[in-house]
Design a protein around this motif. Structure first.
Motif, PDB file in Angstrom:
ATOM      1  N   VAL A  67       7.904 -63.019 -26.008  1.00 22.28           N
ATOM      2  CA  VAL A  67       9.017 -63.776 -26.600  1.00 22.28           C
ATOM      3  C   VAL A  67       9.028 -65.205 -26.070  1.00 22.28           C
ATOM      4  O   VAL A  67       9.237 -66.167 -26.825  1.00 22.28           O
ATOM      5  CB  VAL A  67      10.358 -63.060 -26.331  1.00 22.28           C
ATOM      6  N   ILE A  68       8.779 -65.366 -24.770  1.00 24.40           N
ATOM      7  CA  ILE A  68       8.711 -66.713 -24.191  1.00 24.40           C
ATOM      8  C   ILE A  68       7.585 -67.506 -24.841  1.00 24.40           C
ATOM      9  O   ILE A  68       7.738 -68.696 -25.142  1.00 24.40           O
ATOM     10  CB  ILE A  68       8.530 -66.640 -22.664  1.00 24.40           C
ATOM     11  N   ALA A  69       6.447 -66.861 -25.091  1.00 24.87           N
ATOM     12  CA  ALA A  69       5.315 -67.542 -25.727  1.00 24.87           C
ATOM     13  C   ALA A  69       5.662 -67.973 -27.148  1.00 24.87           C
ATOM     14  O   ALA A  69       5.312 -69.079 -27.568  1.00 24.87           O
ATOM     15  CB  ALA A  69       4.092 -66.630 -25.736  1.00 24.87           C
ATOM     16  N   VAL A  70       6.352 -67.125 -27.883  1.00 26.44           N
ATOM     17  CA  VAL A  70       6.726 -67.471 -29.253  1.00 26.44           C
ATOM     18  C   VAL A  70       7.705 -68.639 -29.255  1.00 26.44           C
ATOM     19  O   VAL A  70       7.563 -69.581 -30.049  1.00 26.44           O
ATOM     20  CB  VAL A  70       7.314 -66.240 -29.977  1.00 26.44           C
ATOM     21  N   ILE A  71       8.680 -68.593 -28.361  1.00 22.16           N
ATOM     22  CA  ILE A  71       9.663 -69.685 -28.298  1.00 22.16           C
ATOM     23  C   ILE A  71       8.985 -70.989 -27.877  1.00 22.16           C
ATOM     24  O   ILE A  71       9.252 -72.052 -28.444  1.00 22.16           O
ATOM     25  CB  ILE A  71      10.817 -69.313 -27.349  1.00 22.16           C
ATOM     26  N   ALA A  72       8.101 -70.915 -26.886  1.00 22.41           N
ATOM     27  CA  ALA A  72       7.396 -72.121 -26.440  1.00 22.41           C
ATOM     28  C   ALA A  72       6.505 -72.665 -27.553  1.00 22.41           C
ATOM     29  O   ALA A  72       6.399 -73.883 -27.739  1.00 22.41           O
ATOM     30  CB  ALA A  72       6.575 -71.819 -25.195  1.00 22.41           C
ATOM     31  N   GLY A  73       5.853 -71.792 -28.295  1.00 22.10           N
ATOM     32  CA  GLY A  73       5.031 -72.230 -29.416  1.00 22.10           C
ATOM     33  C   GLY A  73       5.857 -72.879 -30.512  1.00 22.10           C
ATOM     34  O   GLY A  73       5.428 -73.842 -31.150  1.00 22.10           O
ATOM     35  N   PHE A  74       7.060 -72.355 -30.733  1.00 22.49           N
ATOM     36  CA  PHE A  74       7.950 -72.929 -31.743  1.00 22.49           C
ATOM     37  C   PHE A  74       8.353 -74.358 -31.381  1.00 22.49           C
ATOM     38  O   PHE A  74       8.455 -75.217 -32.253  1.00 22.49           O
ATOM     39  CB  PHE A  74       9.192 -72.049 -31.888  1.00 22.49           C
ATOM     40  N   PHE A  75       8.554 -74.611 -30.091  1.00 16.02           N
ATOM     41  CA  PHE A  75       8.953 -75.937 -29.653  1.00 16.02           C
ATOM     42  C   PHE A  75       7.762 -76.856 -29.384  1.00 16.02           C
ATOM     43  O   PHE A  75       7.936 -77.978 -28.917  1.00 16.02           O
ATOM     44  CB  PHE A  75       9.841 -75.854 -28.408  1.00 16.02           C
ATOM     45  N   GLY A  76       6.547 -76.391 -29.633  1.00 14.07           N
ATOM     46  CA  GLY A  76       5.369 -77.240 -29.515  1.00 14.07           C
ATOM     47  C   GLY A  76       4.761 -77.289 -28.126  1.00 14.07           C
ATOM     48  O   GLY A  76       3.944 -78.163 -27.849  1.00 14.07           O
ATOM     49  N   LEU A  77       5.137 -76.388 -27.262  1.00 14.98           N
ATOM     50  CA  LEU A  77       4.584 -76.354 -25.904  1.00 14.98           C
ATOM     51  C   LEU A  77       3.390 -75.396 -25.884  1.00 14.98           C
ATOM     52  O   LEU A  77       3.478 -74.272 -25.404  1.00 14.98           O
ATOM     53  CB  LEU A  77       5.665 -75.901 -24.906  1.00 14.98           C
ATOM     54  N   SER A  78       2.274 -75.858 -26.395  1.00 13.35           N
ATOM     55  CA  SER A  78       1.123 -74.962 -26.585  1.00 13.35           C
ATOM     56  C   SER A  78       0.528 -74.492 -25.265  1.00 13.35           C
ATOM     57  O   SER A  78       0.012 -73.377 -25.185  1.00 13.35           O
ATOM     58  CB  SER A  78       0.059 -75.642 -27.433  1.00 13.35           C
ATOM     59  N   GLY A  79       0.583 -75.301 -24.229  1.00 13.89           N
ATOM     60  CA  GLY A  79       0.036 -74.889 -22.931  1.00 13.89           C
ATOM     61  C   GLY A  79       0.801 -73.727 -22.339  1.00 13.89           C
ATOM     62  O   GLY A  79       0.216 -72.729 -21.904  1.00 13.89           O
ATOM     63  N   ILE A  80       2.108 -73.832 -22.348  1.00 12.06           N
ATOM     64  CA  ILE A  80       2.953 -72.757 -21.816  1.00 12.06           C
ATOM     65  C   ILE A  80       2.837 -71.517 -22.698  1.00 12.06           C
ATOM     66  O   ILE A  80       2.785 -70.389 -22.194  1.00 12.06           O
ATOM     67  CB  ILE A  80       4.414 -73.230 -21.710  1.00 12.06           C
ATOM     68  N   ALA A  81       2.769 -71.718 -24.003  1.00 16.10           N
ATOM     69  CA  ALA A  81       2.646 -70.586 -24.925  1.00 16.10           C
ATOM     70  C   ALA A  81       1.340 -69.837 -24.692  1.00 16.10           C
ATOM     71  O   ALA A  81       1.316 -68.603 -24.697  1.00 16.10           O
ATOM     72  CB  ALA A  81       2.730 -71.074 -26.359  1.00 16.10           C
ATOM     73  N   GLY A  82       0.259 -70.570 -24.465  1.00 11.41           N
ATOM     74  CA  GLY A  82      -1.035 -69.924 -24.224  1.00 11.41           C
ATOM     75  C   GLY A  82      -1.051 -69.139 -22.926  1.00 11.41           C
ATOM     76  O   GLY A  82      -1.573 -68.024 -22.871  1.00 11.41           O
ATOM     77  N   ILE A  83      -0.476 -69.711 -21.891  1.00 11.65           N
ATOM     78  CA  ILE A  83      -0.458 -69.032 -20.591  1.00 11.65           C
ATOM     79  C   ILE A  83       0.391 -67.765 -20.649  1.00 11.65           C
ATOM     80  O   ILE A  83      -0.024 -66.699 -20.186  1.00 11.65           O
ATOM     81  CB  ILE A  83       0.056 -69.984 -19.495  1.00 11.65           C
TER      82      ILE A  83
END
Length: 48
Positions: A10-26
């Motif tokens: 869920v954190i990855a999906v939210i981070a990806g939605f806001f454009g934080l691809s590095g955090i989403a990938g990790i």
């Protein structure tokens, strides 16, 4: 463990939605590893 993996997903999906691809990938990588560990432990517990 599966609940923790779902939390990271869920954190990855939210981070990806806001454009934080590095955090989403990790966080997605961590979620994948947690699911794999969960599956291995589930199979081992079923066999024993």
């Amino acid at each position: 463990m599966l609940e923790l993996a779902l939390t990271f997903f869920v954190i990855a999906v939210i981070a990806g939605f806001f454009g934080l691809s590095g955090i989403a990938g990790i966080t997605m990588t961590i979620a994948k590893w947690l699911v794999l560990i969960f599956l291995v432990l589930a199979v081992v517990s079923l066999l024993l």
